[in-house]
Motif scaffolding. Structure first.
Motif, PDB file in Angstrom:
ATOM      1  N   VAL A  43      -7.702  -0.952  -4.999  1.00 41.72           N
ATOM      2  CA  VAL A  43      -8.703  -1.647  -5.405  1.00 41.72           C
ATOM      3  C   VAL A  43      -7.659  -2.271  -6.263  1.00 41.72           C
ATOM      4  O   VAL A  43      -7.783  -4.091  -5.900  1.00 41.72           O
ATOM      5  CB  VAL A  43      -9.575  -1.452  -5.851  1.00 41.72           C
ATOM      6  CG1 VAL A  43     -10.516  -2.177  -6.839  1.00 41.72           C
ATOM      7  CG2 VAL A  43     -10.949  -0.461  -5.260  1.00 41.72           C
ATOM      8  N   LYS A  44      -6.997  -2.254  -6.795  1.00 41.94           N
ATOM      9  CA  LYS A  44      -5.872  -2.634  -7.877  1.00 41.94           C
ATOM     10  C   LYS A  44      -4.837  -3.545  -6.860  1.00 41.94           C
ATOM     11  O   LYS A  44      -4.139  -4.289  -7.476  1.00 41.94           O
ATOM     12  CB  LYS A  44      -5.417  -1.263  -8.515  1.00 41.94           C
ATOM     13  CG  LYS A  44      -4.209  -1.896  -9.645  1.00 41.94           C
ATOM     14  CD  LYS A  44      -4.184  -0.985 -11.025  1.00 41.94           C
ATOM     15  CE  LYS A  44      -2.917  -1.795 -12.257  1.00 41.94           C
ATOM     16  NZ  LYS A  44      -2.591  -0.829 -12.370  1.00 41.94           N
ATOM     17  N   LYS A  45      -4.677  -3.144  -6.087  1.00 43.27           N
ATOM     18  CA  LYS A  45      -3.598  -3.780  -5.366  1.00 43.27           C
ATOM     19  C   LYS A  45      -4.256  -5.314  -5.050  1.00 43.27           C
ATOM     20  O   LYS A  45      -3.812  -6.144  -4.631  1.00 43.27           O
ATOM     21  CB  LYS A  45      -3.211  -2.912  -4.378  1.00 43.27           C
ATOM     22  CG  LYS A  45      -1.909  -3.620  -3.479  1.00 43.27           C
ATOM     23  CD  LYS A  45      -1.456  -2.834  -2.634  1.00 43.27           C
ATOM     24  CE  LYS A  45       0.298  -3.675  -1.344  1.00 43.27           C
ATOM     25  NZ  LYS A  45       0.411  -2.580  -0.163  1.00 43.27           N
ATOM     26  N   MET A  46      -5.744  -4.742  -4.231  1.00 37.47           N
ATOM     27  CA  MET A  46      -6.111  -5.824  -4.005  1.00 37.47           C
ATOM     28  C   MET A  46      -6.344  -7.296  -5.263  1.00 37.47           C
ATOM     29  O   MET A  46      -6.842  -8.710  -5.512  1.00 37.47           O
ATOM     30  CB  MET A  46      -7.649  -5.712  -3.476  1.00 37.47           C
ATOM     31  CG  MET A  46      -8.121  -6.671  -2.615  1.00 37.47           C
ATOM     32  SD  MET A  46      -7.622  -7.512  -0.973  1.00 37.47           S
ATOM     33  CE  MET A  46      -7.590  -6.358  -0.175  1.00 37.47           C
ATOM     34  N   LEU A  47      -6.861  -6.578  -5.975  1.00 40.67           N
ATOM     35  CA  LEU A  47      -7.062  -7.866  -6.800  1.00 40.67           C
ATOM     36  C   LEU A  47      -6.021  -8.318  -7.955  1.00 40.67           C
ATOM     37  O   LEU A  47      -6.393  -9.446  -7.934  1.00 40.67           O
ATOM     38  CB  LEU A  47      -7.724  -6.816  -8.713  1.00 40.67           C
ATOM     39  CG  LEU A  47      -8.935  -5.553  -8.437  1.00 40.67           C
ATOM     40  CD1 LEU A  47      -9.542  -5.432  -9.529  1.00 40.67           C
ATOM     41  CD2 LEU A  47      -9.984  -7.133  -7.526  1.00 40.67           C
ATOM     42  N   ARG A  48      -4.318  -7.318  -7.448  1.00 45.84           N
ATOM     43  CA  ARG A  48      -2.739  -8.387  -8.202  1.00 45.84           C
ATOM     44  C   ARG A  48      -2.900  -9.494  -7.259  1.00 45.84           C
ATOM     45  O   ARG A  48      -2.557 -10.828  -7.479  1.00 45.84           O
ATOM     46  CB  ARG A  48      -2.702  -7.123  -8.306  1.00 45.84           C
ATOM     47  CG  ARG A  48      -1.106  -7.860  -8.176  1.00 45.84           C
ATOM     48  CD  ARG A  48      -0.667  -8.127  -9.025  1.00 45.84           C
ATOM     49  NE  ARG A  48       0.852  -9.196  -9.314  1.00 45.84           N
ATOM     50  CZ  ARG A  48       0.535  -9.876  -9.359  1.00 45.84           C
ATOM     51  NH1 ARG A  48      -0.306 -11.142 -10.401  1.00 45.84           N
ATOM     52  NH2 ARG A  48       2.260 -10.759 -10.147  1.00 45.84           N
ATOM     53  N   LEU A  49      -3.388  -9.074  -5.719  1.00 41.02           N
ATOM     54  CA  LEU A  49      -3.343 -10.317  -4.406  1.00 41.02           C
ATOM     55  C   LEU A  49      -3.874 -11.633  -4.835  1.00 41.02           C
ATOM     56  O   LEU A  49      -3.741 -12.606  -4.798  1.00 41.02           O
ATOM     57  CB  LEU A  49      -3.545  -9.740  -3.369  1.00 41.02           C
ATOM     58  CG  LEU A  49      -2.815 -10.621  -1.817  1.00 41.02           C
ATOM     59  CD1 LEU A  49      -0.978 -10.697  -1.807  1.00 41.02           C
ATOM     60  CD2 LEU A  49      -3.964 -10.177  -0.820  1.00 41.02           C
TER      61      LEU A  49
END
Length: 540
Positions: free
Chosen positions: A132-138
């Motif tokens: 989830v954190k990686k998707m938000l960063r993207l």
């Protein structure tokens, strides 16, 4: 007499490497080789995804194309640059290779795009908290640089044993839907190609996109799958009948395009990307020129690997700049005013940038110099590159009134630099070349200052104190937690900075001047500050 114009960029005088102890350089280079070998192993682990068993199930049993091969089919010439690739390493719940998704940028039908591909070889593509954190960063990157996103959807939904870390909070899974909506509203295209399951809350990801392509027989979008329908209602229904490509393309309208197989799906997605508007061209760059010194020598210049005595680390910092800048040329700003912070103007692959580098604990004059330089870059519309090596804060001195006033003056100067760093309205890249400790790390563009990209060399360490009791997180742990974006090899630094500057300048403009700060609730996720001081530059 004629007024003197701006000085030409002056070359750094020779190579100061001779002033360093050769033994120290050899030891630093040996330690960097060890760290780069560890980086090689971690990147191989991330690239392997779910391993041979996961790939066999995905490709042979489920008859799907491998995740990275999908990205090659999507991007022009099969070329892309992966980002956040160490995310998921060393998590408390176990390593999740690449956080269960591959994120990359490149060109699709000659349009710069970023893509997020679920890796179904890793736990069936289920979503972990770090995923989830990686998707938000993207999505933050998409909003900051105004770059379209293409989602390659193949996910089993949230990893339910960790749902309390995925579902309820403001920066958990639901934020992805908020970001999709706000990005759409700002005209940043969101496209989806459904190549597998899109289940439960994940069903909203393609449904909220501008355009959706679904692949027959393997693409499915539903809130609850066939087992849940049978358990709840006693009805037996197939995945295709419940939420397949034919249903959503012909009946519900949740899909805009029906693809018979993956090859057709990628062809349709590339054609859709070809209809996206092109951004305005970036400012013209000068012809690039190679540095005067080989980039391979950067491997011995990790600042926390060099001696602390004297100015070895300052000389090391200048050596780093000499191996990054065109013709090894730097126009240093206020070179005789303070020494803890190096500021100046130079070019990276023909593009003029502002450069800040720290090599020790920053003092009052360093903060005054840094604030002045940030204002200059902001007013001139120059992107900023920061090279970071900071040391832990010292306790405030007790004793005379003069000492107390000196400490207060330093605090005021740093507070002003901190405010300007937070409001910097242009592309900013930060690179940790040593330690990132204390509040000086924030001044230099740490994660809390939302730089476009935050990178580290393999020798990087992050901590508040960095002492025997608290050795700090190494660069690999920091990348695993997404405290930084990526760990890069020193010899590749100039190439990586050029790539990321091009990405950050994709849709850049001059800073926006206003009478005051924009209210926080009006700032969309992934946008640069829209406030920048419109008053004359102050010399404090």
């Amino acid at each position: 007499a004629r007024m003197r114009t701006t000085r030409p960029l002056r070359a750094l005088l020779g190579s100061p490497l001779a002033k360093l102890q050769l033994g120290g350089l050899a030891e630093a280079a040996a330690e960097m080789r060890r760290l780069q070998a560890a980086l090689d192993a971690l990147e191989a682990e991330a690239s392997a995804g779910g391993g041979p068993r996961g790939h066999q199930r995905h490709c042979s049993v489920n008859k799907k194309v491998a995740p990275r091969q999908r990205l090659r089919m999507l991007f022009d010439g099969g070329k892309f640059c992966e980002i956040n690739r160490l995310a998921g390493h060393g998590m408390p719940y176990g390593t999740v290779p690449a956080a269960g998704s591959i994120t990359a940028f490149g060109r699709i039908s000659d349009r710069l795009c970023i893509a997020a591909a679920n890796d179904a070889t890793v736990k069936g593509g289920t979503l972990y908290p770090i995923g989830v954190k990686k998707m938000l960063r993207l999505q933050e990157l998409s909003g900051t640089c105004r770059i379209p996103i293409v989602y390659l959807v193949d996910s089993g939904g949230a990893f339910l044993p960790l749902q309390s870390e995925i579902f309820p909070d403001a920066q958990h899974g639901g934020r992805t839907f908020f970001n999709e909506a706000t990005l759409n509203a700002r005209g940043v295209a969101q496209l989806a190609l459904v190549l597998g399951s899109s289940t439960a809350g994940g069903a909203y990801v393609p449904t909220m996109c501008d355009q959706v392509v679904m692949v027959d027989r393997i693409g499915h979008v539903f809130l609850g799958g066939p087992p849940l329908v049978q358990a709840a209602l006693g009805e037996v229904v197939s995945a295709d009948e419940l939420g397949g490509a034919a249903l959503h393309s012909h009946t519900s309208g949740c899909s805009d395009h029906f693809a018979g197989d993956e090859a057709e799906g990628f062809r349709l997605m590339r054609e859709i990307a070809g209809t996206l508007p092109r951004p305005p061209p970036p400012p013209p760059a000068e012809p690039p020129a190679d540095p005067m010194f080989p980039s391979a020598e950067l491997a011995s210049l990790g600042l926390n690997l060099l001696p602390r005595e004297g100015e070895a680390r300052r000389i090391g910092l200048l050596n780093i700049l000499a191996r990054l800048l065109d013709s090894s040329q730097l126009l240093e700003f206020k070179p005789t005013f303070s020494h803890g912070l190096v500021c100046g103007f130079g070019r990276i692959c023909g593009r003029t940038v502002g450069l800040m580098g720290s090599w020790t604990r920053l003092g009052e004059k360093d903060a005054v110099k840094g604030a002045h330089f940030l204002e200059l870059c902001g007013h001139r519309g120059l992107p900023l590159v920061s090279l970071v090596h900071t040391e832990p804060d010292l306790p405030e001195p007790a004793g005379s009134e003069a000492l107390a006033e000196s400490a207060a003056a330093c605090l005021r100067a740093k507070a002003r630099m901190m405010a300007l760093s937070a409001a910097f309205p242009l592309p900013r890249l930060s690179l940790i070349v040593g330690d990132a400790a204390g509040c000086d790390y924030f001044l230099m563009g740490g994660r809390c200052m939302s730089p476009d990209f935050l990178l580290a060399w393999p020798n990087g360490r992050l901590s508040e104190r960095l002492d025997a009791a608290e050795p700090g997180a190494d660069a690999f742990k920091a990348a695993g937690q997404l405290w930084i974006d990526d760990v890069i090899r020193p010899a590749e630094t100039r190439l990586q900075l050029d790539r990321l500057l091009r990405l950050s300048l994709h849709y850049s403009g001059l800073p926006v001047h206003s009478a005051g700060p924009v209210a926080k609730q009006q700032q969309p996720s992934g946008s640069r500050p829209t406030y920048w001081p419109s008053y004359p530059i102050l010399r404090m």
